[in-house]
Design a protein around this motif. Structure first.
Motif, short mmCIF file in Angstrom:
data_model
loop_
_atom_site.label_atom_id
_atom_site.label_comp_id
_atom_site.label_asym_id
_atom_site.label_seq_id
_atom_site.Cartn_x
_atom_site.Cartn_y
_atom_site.Cartn_z
N GLU A 34 1.05 -1.40 -0.01
CA GLU A 34 -0.11 -0.07 -0.08
C GLU A 34 0.73 1.09 -0.03
O GLU A 34 0.33 2.29 -0.46
N ASN A 35 1.93 1.32 0.68
CA ASN A 35 2.92 2.45 0.81
C ASN A 35 3.66 2.39 -0.58
O ASN A 35 3.86 3.46 -1.08
N ALA A 36 3.81 1.36 -1.35
CA ALA A 36 4.33 1.58 -2.71
C ALA A 36 3.71 2.19 -3.61
O ALA A 36 3.98 2.71 -4.43
N LYS A 37 2.36 1.73 -3.48
CA LYS A 37 1.11 2.44 -4.39
C LYS A 37 1.17 3.98 -4.12
O LYS A 37 0.96 4.71 -5.04
N LYS A 38 1.39 4.34 -2.82
CA LYS A 38 1.16 5.80 -2.52
C LYS A 38 2.46 6.95 -2.66
O LYS A 38 2.19 7.98 -2.78
N ALA A 39 3.47 6.01 -2.84
CA ALA A 39 4.95 6.70 -2.36
C ALA A 39 5.14 7.71 -3.89
O ALA A 39 4.91 7.25 -4.96
N ALA A 52 9.77 -3.95 -2.97
CA ALA A 52 11.09 -4.46 -2.35
C ALA A 52 11.98 -3.03 -1.99
O ALA A 52 12.60 -3.05 -0.87
N HIS A 53 11.84 -1.91 -2.76
CA HIS A 53 12.51 -0.55 -2.56
C HIS A 53 11.73 -0.05 -1.21
O HIS A 53 12.49 0.47 -0.53
N ILE A 54 10.72 -0.15 -1.18
CA ILE A 54 9.95 0.36 0.09
C ILE A 54 10.19 -0.33 1.21
O ILE A 54 10.68 0.19 2.37
N LYS A 55 10.38 -1.44 1.26
CA LYS A 55 10.66 -2.45 2.28
C LYS A 55 12.01 -2.38 2.71
O LYS A 55 12.52 -2.32 3.98
N LYS A 56 13.34 -2.05 1.69
CA LYS A 56 14.57 -1.54 2.21
C LYS A 56 14.46 -0.53 2.68
O LYS A 56 15.53 -0.07 3.81
#
Length: 452
Positions: A34-39, A52-56
């Motif tokens: 969800e954060n990846a979609k909004k980032a 994977a980038h958001i997780k890192k």
């Protein structure tokens, strides 16, 4: 996930929550996506940032947030399912021996302290007796009320010389210890009401003054150290008024006098409507009835206070005091140890009363409806308006004011709690024995003051 409860005693328990990776990983992965979609990050189109980038970059903070959310949901659900009567809020039990890597593979164990409500019974009966006072208006109180009403409908005059109950429109200047004007001291132009002066000698010095006369007086002594009244008169903060020392110089700019209205038909019609009251005797009777009606609330308040004290003394139970003190400190960072100890007894008494209220309401299936809240709010507003004028506000207009008043959440909650308390008091009133006793208002006031 595993949840266990360890009962420390009847008033406290510890709940342990064990969380495994399979419990939190789906929530964490969902939050990351969800954060990846909004980032919105440099080098990536909106909504196209790889998970994977958001997780890192933010994985650990997201993990911490989701663990906290999972704990909160789990703990709340457990309390509801187990029907635990919790006081305050659960407090995390700190364990310095536990360290976590927060690497998405940890097993977590968290402990929470709970303060539990005590179990108790209520046994009010006709053997419990209290006095219910019926307040009668004495001549002094009636005369004071009539005087205030007549002045409210009177006219303003400017006599040459001040008399008792006049208002001195004056310049007020702070003086130094030697009697000279205090440089950079407090100055203000204000209306000094002689009927508010508490010191008789100072009041006498302000009677017989004319425009331009100058008097020196001790302002704290004049108003019996009433910091709020002094602050309003001088337009300063109440704390500063409490610290004031020394005299003030008063220079009369004008003498104002509110003449009392004549007791004639025009006056009676303004107050009660045309032809309702036609004689001074009827007028006095009407004012007496209105005053005694208003005094019912004072009598009820005294009876409610006595019922509160009876309930607290009769229903004797302990509270998890040490837990509650820690909870109060945890939720009020600015609360000092001295403030906590000084105010805890009042807090505990109020909490006991809340528990008693809730039990009476639950055991007797007492309902609180919106209609009850609306009607009480309307009564309270009507009472406020009648303080300024005995002429009632039209019913439809009062209803509109009530709707507006209850739209404020704080007002609505305040009236709801009052309705709740009144229903509990009505229950107690119908169970115990009430001894009705007539009492003059002046004697009743002395009784209430002595009990404080």
């Amino acid at each position: 996930m595993n949840i266990t409860q360890e009962k420390i005693n009847d008033l406290s328990a510890v709940v342990k929550i064990n969380i495994n990776p399979e419990d939190y990983q789906p929530r964490v992965e969902k939050a990351i996506k969800e954060n990846a979609k909004k980032a919105k990050l440099p080098g990536f189109r909106p909504g196209m940032v790889p998970a994977a980038h958001i997780k890192k970059m933010y994985g650990k903070s997201i993990l911490v947030d989701e663990i906290n959310n999972l704990l909160q949901d789990t703990l709340n659900n457990y309390i509801d399912e187990q029907k635990l009567a919790v006081l305050g809020q659960p407090l995390p039990a700190l364990d310095d021996n536990k360290e976590y890597n927060w690497d998405f593979a940890d097993n977590f164990e968290f402990s929470y302290e709970l303060g539990l409500a005590p179990e108790f019974s209520i046994d009010f009966s006709s053997a419990d007796k209290l006095t219910q006072y019926v307040i009668k208006i004495d001549d002094e109180t009636l005369a004071s009320r009539i005087k205030n009403i007549r002045r409210s409908y009177g006219k303003m005059t400017n006599p040459d010389v001040s008399a008792d109950d006049d208002v001195l429109y004056s310049d007020l200047v702070q003086l130094s210890a030697d009697g000279s004007v205090f440089e950079d001291g407090i100055t203000n132009t204000a209306s000094v009401r002689l009927d508010q002066i508490k010191d008789e000698a100072i009041k006498a010095s302000l009677i017989g003054l004319k425009k331009g006369d100058v008097v020196t007086f001790d302002i704290r002594k004049a108003f019996d150290n009433d910091a709020a009244k002094i602050a309003g008169l001088l337009k300063i903060e109440e704390d500063d008024a409490a610290d004031l020392r020394g005299d003030f110089q008063l220079t009369v700019k004008n003498v104002n006098r509110l003449e009392e209205s004549d007791l004639n038909q025009e006056f009676f019609d303004k107050l009660f409507g045309e032809g309702t009251v036609t004689t001074e005797e009827e007028f006095r009777t009407k004012i007496t009835e209105e005053l005694e009606s208003m005094m019912v609330q004072d009598s009820d308040r005294k009876l409610q206070d006595d019922m509160y004290k009876l309930a607290i003394a009769k229903v004797d139970f302990a509270l998890p005091d040490e837990f509650l003190k820690r909870w109060l400190k945890a939720t009020n960072e600015k609360l000092s140890d001295e403030e906590l100890e000084g105010g805890y007894n009042d807090f505990a008494q109020n909490l006991k009363w809340t528990l008693i209220e809730n039990k009476i309401i639950t055991d007797n299936t007492i309902e609180i409806k919106y209609e009850d809240v609306f009607e009480l709010a309307k009564i309270r507003l009507d009472q406020q308006f009648r303080m300024y004028s005995p002429t009632p506000i039209p019913e439809d207009q009062l209803g509109q004011y009530t709707v507006q008043y209850l739209q404020n959440k704080d007002n609505a909650n305040k009236i709801f709690e009052e309705v709740k308390a009144l229903k509990v008091f009505d229950y107690i009133k119908n169970v115990i024995t009430l001894d009705k006793q007539d009492i003059l208002y002046t004697d009743f006031s002395a009784l209430v003051t002595a009990a404080q």
